[in-house]
Design an enzyme around this catalytic site. Structure first.
Site, PDB file in Angstrom:
ATOM      1  N   ASP A  21     -52.737   4.929  63.930  1.00 19.65           N
ATOM      2  CA  ASP A  21     -52.641   5.606  65.220  1.00 19.65           C
ATOM      3  C   ASP A  21     -52.775   4.560  66.309  1.00 19.65           C
ATOM      4  O   ASP A  21     -53.867   4.297  66.822  1.00 19.65           O
ATOM      5  CB  ASP A  21     -53.720   6.676  65.334  1.00 19.65           C
ATOM      6  N   VAL A  22     -51.642   3.939  66.668  1.00 17.34           N
ATOM      7  CA  VAL A  22     -51.660   2.820  67.615  1.00 17.34           C
ATOM      8  C   VAL A  22     -51.004   3.174  68.946  1.00 17.34           C
ATOM      9  O   VAL A  22     -51.178   2.452  69.928  1.00 17.34           O
ATOM     10  CB  VAL A  22     -50.978   1.574  67.010  1.00 17.34           C
ATOM     11  N   LYS A  23     -50.216   4.247  68.997  1.00 15.45           N
ATOM     12  CA  LYS A  23     -49.573   4.761  70.214  1.00 15.45           C
ATOM     13  C   LYS A  23     -48.958   3.653  71.064  1.00 15.45           C
ATOM     14  O   LYS A  23     -49.173   3.569  72.279  1.00 15.45           O
ATOM     15  CB  LYS A  23     -50.564   5.583  71.032  1.00 15.45           C
ATOM     16  N   ARG A  24     -48.153   2.829  70.453  1.00 15.39           N
ATOM     17  CA  ARG A  24     -47.490   1.755  71.180  1.00 15.39           C
ATOM     18  C   ARG A  24     -46.272   2.287  71.921  1.00 15.39           C
ATOM     19  O   ARG A  24     -45.676   3.283  71.539  1.00 15.39           O
ATOM     20  CB  ARG A  24     -47.065   0.648  70.213  1.00 15.39           C
TER      21      ARG A  24
END
Length: 321
Positions: free
Chosen positions: A110-113
């Site tokens: 879950d890095v939401k880049r």
């Protein structure tokens, strides 16, 4: 998504456990128990607080992973919880992902880049890896999928799609998130009468059109919050080839009944996340005491997480029956 769907079938459980360690969810006494060990390994005493948390977070994660492997198909570590600790935390994130994969779990980072051009291509190395001297890609992050923010449009998505296709991995794009204020942007009405999140949904379905696997789902999934059950049901119809990651179950108020409409007619098409409800389940266990040994604390954390994961599995099974 074929790998994820096979993992869900193997466990008969469409749930993912969020590995989001913080000082609020990891026992303070467990963190304290590593202080002397860390103090002996660092030169600068100022590094001790971050280092001891990094060690404690990994041991906490490992205990949970060992307890839930074989019960759930996947885990979702949230990188922000680790980056908050600096370099030691980033190491813990990578170690957690690698350990989870070694235990047979699908790892959703879950890095939401979200960015464009060379920056997006660099972020996409979470999936594509780094070229090694032998010409092969070196998988630095040990993730099977990542989350991506679509605000910058196609330019910010294409590098991730290309990397996912090349590395046989997946991605999940934010479409209708579970937080209350998401409506400030996601429900804005466009000139043609559609809502912004619906337009993003159409884009996501299109972005994945060339990557559909044997399961009928593409590599480009969507994040759709459990707190929007009616919209989620409508999005399921609107996005027939898009697999859903569904946050918001449990602590945020979403129920199994709320998420049922986000699955397809075969009971597939979605995986539901719970973080605090599982990794923090030990807090509701009357057997906890600050005077316990670290091993006993980790044992309680593990058994509580296992029980909570089984309860969530049974809850979803009943709603989908």
């Amino acid at each position: 998504m074929d790998k994820l769907i096979e993992a869900i079938k193997a466990t008969q459980n469409p749930s993912v456990v969020g590995l989001d360690p913080t000082d609020q969810v990891v026992p303070a006494a467990l963190i304290d128990s590593f202080r002397e060990e860390v103090a002996d390994q660092v030169d600068d005493p100022a590094e001790i607080p971050a280092m001891q948390r990094a060690v404690a977070y990994f041991e906490f994660n490992r205990a949970i992973i060992d307890a839930i492997a074989g019960i759930v198909p996947a885990v979702k570590p949230q990188i922000a919880m680790y980056e908050a600790l600096g370099p030691a935390g980033v190491d813990t994130y990578e170690m957690t992902c690698e350990y989870a994969q070694s235990q047979g779990l699908y790892v959703l980072g879950d890095v939401k880049r979200g960015d464009i051009g060379s920056t997006a291509a660099a972020y996409a190395k979470h999936l594509g890896g780094l070229a090694a001297n032998n010409g092969e890609a070196l998988d630095l992050w040990h993730e099977d999928a990542v989350t991506v923010n679509p605000y910058l449009g196609t330019d910010g998505i294409t590098p991730f799609v290309d990397a996912a296709q090349a590395a046989d991995k997946d991605m999940f794009v934010l479409v209708r998130t579970s937080n209350p204020s998401s409506k400030e942007i996601q429900e804005l009405e466009l000139a043609d009468g559609t809502r912004l999140y619906e337009r993003v949904a159409d884009l996501v379905e299109g972005w994945g059109a060339d990557t559909i696997g044997a399961s009928g789902y593409s590599r480009v999934g969507a994040v759709v919050g459990a707190t929007h059950p009616e919209q989620g049901k409508q999005l399921r119809e609107r996005m027939p080839h898009t697999f859903f990651l569904v946050p918001g179950y449990g602590a945020q108020g979403g129920t199994a009944a709320d998420v049922a409409g986000m699955f397809d007619e075969q009971g597939s098409g979605a995986i539901v996340n719970s973080s605090r409800g599982i990794i923090g389940a030990w807090r509701k266990n009357g057997g906890y005491s600050d005077g316990m040994s670290a091993d006993d604390m980790l044992g309680l954390v593990a058994s509580s997480a296992r029980d909570a994961a089984l309860a969530m599995r049974d809850d979803l099974e009943a709603a989908l029956a």
